[in-house]
Design an enzyme around this catalytic site. Structure first.
Site, PDB file in Angstrom:
ATOM      1  N   ASN A   7       0.877  -1.173   0.000  1.00  0.00           N
ATOM      2  CA  ASN A   7       0.000   0.000   0.000  1.00  0.00           C
ATOM      3  C   ASN A   7       0.911   1.219   0.000  1.00  0.00           C
ATOM      4  O   ASN A   7       1.457   1.605   1.032  1.00  0.00           O
ATOM      5  CB  ASN A   7      -0.885  -0.036   1.252  1.00  0.00           C
ATOM      6  CG  ASN A   7      -1.885   1.093   1.273  1.00  0.00           C
ATOM      7  OD1 ASN A   7      -1.859   1.988   0.435  1.00  0.00           O
ATOM      8  ND2 ASN A   7      -2.769   1.065   2.253  1.00  0.00           N
ATOM      9  N   ARG A  90      -2.411  -2.037  -3.614  1.00  0.00           N
ATOM     10  CA  ARG A  90      -3.632  -1.257  -3.410  1.00  0.00           C
ATOM     11  C   ARG A  90      -3.557  -0.046  -4.333  1.00  0.00           C
ATOM     12  O   ARG A  90      -2.593   0.716  -4.282  1.00  0.00           O
ATOM     13  CB  ARG A  90      -3.722  -0.796  -1.965  1.00  0.00           C
ATOM     14  CG  ARG A  90      -4.935   0.033  -1.752  1.00  0.00           C
ATOM     15  CD  ARG A  90      -5.000   0.616  -0.384  1.00  0.00           C
ATOM     16  NE  ARG A  90      -6.286   1.253  -0.231  1.00  0.00           N
ATOM     17  CZ  ARG A  90      -6.507   2.227   0.616  1.00  0.00           C
ATOM     18  NH1 ARG A  90      -5.566   2.650   1.403  1.00  0.00           N
ATOM     19  NH2 ARG A  90      -7.693   2.760   0.695  1.00  0.00           N
ATOM     20  N   HIS A 179     -12.915   3.710  -0.505  1.00  0.00           N
ATOM     21  CA  HIS A 179     -12.831   2.715   0.582  1.00  0.00           C
ATOM     22  C   HIS A 179     -13.476   1.391   0.173  1.00  0.00           C
ATOM     23  O   HIS A 179     -13.935   0.620   1.026  1.00  0.00           O
ATOM     24  CB  HIS A 179     -13.509   3.206   1.882  1.00  0.00           C
ATOM     25  CG  HIS A 179     -12.776   4.297   2.583  1.00  0.00           C
ATOM     26  ND1 HIS A 179     -13.437   5.353   3.183  1.00  0.00           N
ATOM     27  CD2 HIS A 179     -11.459   4.515   2.788  1.00  0.00           C
ATOM     28  CE1 HIS A 179     -12.544   6.159   3.732  1.00  0.00           C
ATOM     29  NE2 HIS A 179     -11.332   5.686   3.496  1.00  0.00           N
ATOM     30  N   ARG A 240     -11.219  16.722   6.444  1.00  0.00           N
ATOM     31  CA  ARG A 240     -11.963  17.032   5.213  1.00  0.00           C
ATOM     32  C   ARG A 240     -13.387  17.470   5.553  1.00  0.00           C
ATOM     33  O   ARG A 240     -13.992  16.942   6.485  1.00  0.00           O
ATOM     34  CB  ARG A 240     -12.012  15.799   4.302  1.00  0.00           C
ATOM     35  CG  ARG A 240     -10.694  15.534   3.605  1.00  0.00           C
ATOM     36  CD  ARG A 240     -10.738  14.241   2.819  1.00  0.00           C
ATOM     37  NE  ARG A 240      -9.806  13.269   3.360  1.00  0.00           N
ATOM     38  CZ  ARG A 240      -9.799  11.993   3.070  1.00  0.00           C
ATOM     39  NH1 ARG A 240     -10.696  11.497   2.244  1.00  0.00           N
ATOM     40  NH2 ARG A 240      -8.913  11.176   3.598  1.00  0.00           N
ATOM     41  N   GLY A 331     -10.722   3.173  12.335  1.00  0.00           N
ATOM     42  CA  GLY A 331     -10.230   3.684  13.624  1.00  0.00           C
ATOM     43  C   GLY A 331     -11.289   4.174  14.588  1.00  0.00           C
ATOM     44  O   GLY A 331     -11.350   3.737  15.740  1.00  0.00           O
ATOM     45  N   GLU A 384      -8.052  -4.552   5.078  1.00  0.00           N
ATOM     46  CA  GLU A 384      -7.912  -4.294   3.644  1.00  0.00           C
ATOM     47  C   GLU A 384      -6.806  -5.153   3.030  1.00  0.00           C
ATOM     48  O   GLU A 384      -6.934  -5.614   1.899  1.00  0.00           O
ATOM     49  CB  GLU A 384      -7.631  -2.806   3.417  1.00  0.00           C
ATOM     50  CG  GLU A 384      -8.863  -1.964   3.698  1.00  0.00           C
ATOM     51  CD  GLU A 384      -8.563  -0.482   3.866  1.00  0.00           C
ATOM     52  OE1 GLU A 384      -7.867  -0.130   4.834  1.00  0.00           O
ATOM     53  OE2 GLU A 384      -9.023   0.309   3.035  1.00  0.00           O
TER      54      GLU A 384
HETATM   55  P1  AMP Z   1      -7.969   5.139  10.508  1.00  0.00           P
HETATM   56  O1  AMP Z   1      -7.966   6.228   9.472  1.00  0.00           O
HETATM   57  O2  AMP Z   1      -8.943   4.059  10.247  1.00  0.00           O
HETATM   58  O3  AMP Z   1      -6.586   4.629  10.826  1.00  0.00           O
HETATM   59  O4  AMP Z   1      -8.484   5.849  11.855  1.00  0.00           O
HETATM   60  C1  AMP Z   1      -7.688   6.800  12.490  1.00  0.00           C
HETATM   61  C2  AMP Z   1      -8.522   7.553  13.513  1.00  0.00           C
HETATM   62  O5  AMP Z   1      -9.128   6.625  14.428  1.00  0.00           O
HETATM   63  C3  AMP Z   1      -7.667   8.447  14.393  1.00  0.00           C
HETATM   64  O6  AMP Z   1      -7.562   9.718  13.820  1.00  0.00           O
HETATM   65  C4  AMP Z   1      -8.452   8.493  15.667  1.00  0.00           C
HETATM   66  O7  AMP Z   1      -9.242   9.665  15.641  1.00  0.00           O
HETATM   67  C5  AMP Z   1      -9.365   7.302  15.655  1.00  0.00           C
HETATM   68  N1  AMP Z   1      -9.117   6.385  16.780  1.00  0.00           N
HETATM   69  C6  AMP Z   1      -8.166   5.462  16.897  1.00  0.00           C
HETATM   70  N2  AMP Z   1      -8.265   4.828  18.095  1.00  0.00           N
HETATM   71  C7  AMP Z   1      -9.310   5.394  18.742  1.00  0.00           C
HETATM   72  C8  AMP Z   1      -9.924   5.198  20.014  1.00  0.00           C
HETATM   73  N3  AMP Z   1      -9.475   4.279  20.890  1.00  0.00           N
HETATM   74  N4  AMP Z   1     -10.997   5.975  20.319  1.00  0.00           N
HETATM   75  C9  AMP Z   1     -11.450   6.900  19.449  1.00  0.00           C
HETATM   76  N5  AMP Z   1     -10.904   7.127  18.252  1.00  0.00           N
HETATM   77  C10 AMP Z   1      -9.855   6.395  17.890  1.00  0.00           C
END
Ligand code: AMP
Length: 402
Positions: A7, A90, A179, A240, A331, A384
């Protein structure tokens, strides 16, 4: 088959080696700060763990670093490069040309290059990763999995904007949705977890991460996705803006004397929960902590985010004339039980009731709705890389590889 999943982003390159038969991750890692200095992180299923500075001036050096490590006598997991059967990349934007995974050939690279204008931040970075692998492993089969492909089943009523038709005919301006790799994996895993036939259920997937999108998957096919021509449309995200009236942008440009580039920077990098919280944070954990300390704008940012997710879920339930499964992933979706609770409170009209204890459970897959809920609400960890490995293994099998 041993599959190397790549990726590649503008300054980072994530990788995993997956055994397609057992679906075990044999090694994973990330090359970060490519072109700046270089940090290499690497872990194997045998317990080796490395984090070190490795100079990486470009993506070719990053791929070199990871390949050398994979065959290193002490740190490696294989004897030589030929142990890798397929490399799966990816790829973000396949435009209308790609509705499935493909073997990467000169023609595919050419077609992808033509899509560069559609995703200027992502596609060129993906292609740099592809070229780096080709240079170092010219004889290894390479396949690409597009983030837009799963969304290609959308009908014109969902993908066309209310713009003059020539905008689509001449410039392919339409909604593509993103996504897709995650939406596919999660919608299918939800059906598997619930013991359902994916071809008979209506699922809404809420991929809530730093970038966030929602899809409506009816009988295994995407009928709508909240992202549009670019990954800017739809939900309020980390940085965004999501949906916004274009008229407001013209007004803002005039009032602040901004050009298009400056407006786009605001929309992509300075908006979302970061912008609403007055630059407090784009990270939902930090916003939650701030909310507890009575930071009103941080609380407002989370409130707007949850409201917008609920609005999309409601509209997709209407678009599918019903919904069986609502799934949270990525996340925020996987980790933030308070946001899930808040979103589900809006959805009471669908007969949704949440089990508060289950909602706080952490697992690869969990049903958080209670026994009386008319819709299953699930939390599923997205994967993914595994989806890419599955798809490229299928492509490789079609090419006669075992
Ligand atoms: P991703 O883009 O899927 O990697 O998600 C990243 C985002 O997930 C980060 O910017 C956080 O805001 C959120 N995140 C990660 N862990 C937690 C958690 N334990 N509680 C709330 N938000 C989280």
């Amino acid at each position: 088959m041993k599959i190397l999943v790549i990726n590649s982003g503008s300054s980072s390159l994530k990788f995993q080696v997956i055994d397609s038969e057992t679906e075990q991750v044999l090694a994973r890692g990330v090359c970060e700060r490519i072109g700046i200095d270089g940090i290499f992180t690497y872990k194997t299923s045998t317990g080796i763990s490395i984090k070190e500075s490795v100079p990486m001036q470009n993506h070719t050096q990053a791929v070199h670093t990871l390949l050398d490590t994979l065959v290193d006598p002490e740190k490696g997991i294989m004897k030589d490069f030929s142990d890798i059967d397929v490399i799966g990349h990816r790829l973000v934007h396949g435009g209308e040309k790609f509705s499935g995974s493909v073997v990467i050939t000169d023609e595919v690279i050419q077609a992808m290059t033509e899509c560069n204008d559609l995703a200027p931040l992502h596609n060129p970075a993906n292609l740099v990763g592809v070229e780096a692998c080709r240079k170092l492993m010219p004889n290894t089969l390479m396949a690409g999995v597009f983030d837009t492909a799963f969304n290609q089943t959308m009908e014109p009523k969902a993908f066309l904007y209310g713009l003059p038709y020539w905008c689509y005919e001449k410039h392919k301006i339409r909604r593509y949705g993103f996504h897709g790799i995650s939406h596919k994996y999660v919608s299918q895993r939800a059906a598997e977890f619930m013991g359902q036939d994916p071809g008979r259920v209506k699922t809404i997937v809420c991929h809530l991460g730093n970038g966030a999108s929602i899809s409506a998957v009816k009988y295994g096919r995407v009928i709508d996705n909240s992202m549009g021509f670019t990954p800017l449309e739809g939900l309020v995200m980390g940085t965004r803006c999501g949906d916004v009236d274009p008229g407001a942008l013209e007004y803002l440009a005039k009032k602040e004397n901004l050009d298009f580039q400056q407006i786009m920077t605001i929309l992509n990098q300075e908006s979302g929960v970061l912008g609403i919280s007055k630059n407090y944070s784009s990270d939902f954990r930090e916003l939650k902590d701030a909310e507890i300390k009575y930071n009103e704008k941080a609380a407002l940012a989370r409130e707007i985010f949850a409201y917008k997710v609920a609005k999309y879920v409601g509209s997709y339930a209407a678009a599918m004339n019903g919904v069986d499964n609502i799934v949270f992933t990525a996340g925020v979706g996987e980790n933030d039980s308070d946001i899930r609770q808040e979103i589900c409170e809006y959805l009471g009209f669908l007969g949704i009731t949440i089990d508060e204890v289950k909602n706080r459970e952490r697992a690869e897959a969990v049903r958080i709705s209670d026994g009386t809920s008319r819709v299953n609400v699930l939390v599923i960890r997205t994967n993914e890389e595994l989806e890419i490995a599955r798809e490229v293994a299928a492509v490789a099998r079609k090419m006669g590889k075992q």
